[in-house]
Design a protein around this motif. Structure first.
Motif, PDB file in Angstrom:
ATOM      1  N   ILE A 292      70.518   1.523  13.712  1.00  0.00           N
ATOM      2  CA  ILE A 292      69.916   1.605  12.381  1.00  0.00           C
ATOM      3  C   ILE A 292      69.485   3.034  12.111  1.00  0.00           C
ATOM      4  N   ALA A 293      69.851   3.534  10.945  1.00  0.00           N
ATOM      5  CA  ALA A 293      69.429   4.869  10.521  1.00  0.00           C
ATOM      6  C   ALA A 293      68.495   4.719   9.325  1.00  0.00           C
ATOM      7  N   THR A 294      67.352   5.369   9.374  1.00  0.00           N
ATOM      8  CA  THR A 294      66.416   5.336   8.262  1.00  0.00           C
ATOM      9  C   THR A 294      65.699   6.667   8.127  1.00  0.00           C
ATOM     10  N   THR A 295      65.360   6.988   6.917  1.00  0.00           N
ATOM     11  CA  THR A 295      64.613   8.220   6.665  1.00  0.00           C
ATOM     12  C   THR A 295      63.111   7.948   6.665  1.00  0.00           C
ATOM     13  N   GLY A 296      62.734   6.709   6.855  1.00  0.00           N
ATOM     14  CA  GLY A 296      61.322   6.357   6.867  1.00  0.00           C
ATOM     15  C   GLY A 296      60.821   5.944   5.494  1.00  0.00           C
TER      16      GLY A 296
ATOM     17  N   PHE B  62      57.158   2.257  -3.488  1.00  0.00           N
ATOM     18  CA  PHE B  62      57.641   2.229  -2.110  1.00  0.00           C
ATOM     19  C   PHE B  62      59.126   2.569  -2.137  1.00  0.00           C
ATOM     20  N   THR B  63      59.544   3.610  -1.431  1.00  0.00           N
ATOM     21  CA  THR B  63      60.959   3.975  -1.347  1.00  0.00           C
ATOM     22  C   THR B  63      61.339   4.279   0.095  1.00  0.00           C
ATOM     23  N   TYR B  64      62.563   3.960   0.446  1.00  0.00           N
ATOM     24  CA  TYR B  64      63.078   4.267   1.771  1.00  0.00           C
ATOM     25  C   TYR B  64      64.596   4.195   1.732  1.00  0.00           C
TER      26      TYR B  64
END
Length: 200
Positions: free
Chosen positions: A156-160, A180-182
């Motif tokens: 899983i890749a996420t920018t937080g 809220f954004t991610y």
């Protein structure tokens, strides 16, 4: 490893509250918003990850029934995955609640239930872990109702998560907005490590 391209996609939502509600709630309404936002985000991420997994999982076994599963079919599914992957920590079954309820009723040749419920989990099916996941398909014709594989192979890749609050954006209506954004994406590093059971 084959090539693994993970492209995180933006997710986001805004919760709007009347300022009277914020001041008159009588409880920590911002904590409640944060808690419910966390549930919403987790649910969405789980759906994105499950979609990525199902897109690359291989067929392990086709059930004889459109809506039922047998103990033998579960064993066939587990052993359709390479033995090395099957023995790695983190390997196991993944099903939704409806499927788990059906599995709960299955017995072996000696009349013992094949699902061993473990408080705090994970429970096991014939010694192999089973994880409950609401995003997995229900046992219906054509669905992938049971997955088995090495779950650490899912990446899983996420920018937080980014959060912000503004009482200016909706100033004219006396409303405060909580944004809220991610960005999140998922892929499977070794697709052969995950197989599915298909309902007939």
């Amino acid at each position: 490893y084959s090539s693994l391209l993970i492209q995180p996609a933006k997710q986001g939502f805004i919760v709007k509250l009347a300022n009277e509600l914020i001041s008159d709630a009588g409880f920590d309404i911002e904590a409640s918003i944060a808690e419910n936002a966390g549930v919403a985000i987790g649910t969405r991420v789980n759906t994105i990850v499950n979609t990525a997994v199902e897109a690359v999982a291989g067929l392990g076994v086709t059930a004889a029934s459109a809506t039922e599963i047998t103990a033998d079919e579960l064993l066939e599914l587990a052993f359709s995955v390479d033995g090395m992957a099957r023995m790695l920590p983190g390997a196991g079954f993944m099903v939704n609640t409806a499927t788990l309820a059906k599995i709960r009723k299955l017995k072996d040749g000696n009349g013992a239930y094949i699902l061993d419920v473990v408080a705090g989990g994970p429970s096991t099916i014939l010694g192999m872990p089973v994880y409950e996941n609401p995003a997995v398909d229900a046992p219906t014709t054509g669905n992938k109702s049971v997955l088995f594989g090495h779950w650490p192979s899912v990446k899983i890749a996420t920018t937080g998560l980014e959060t912000s609050v503004s009482s200016d954006a909706y100033f004219a209506n006396d409303i405060t907005g909580y944004r809220f954004t991610y960005r999140v994406g998922a892929g499977v590093s070794i697709p052969a490590h995950i197989k599915y059971l298909a309902q007939a």
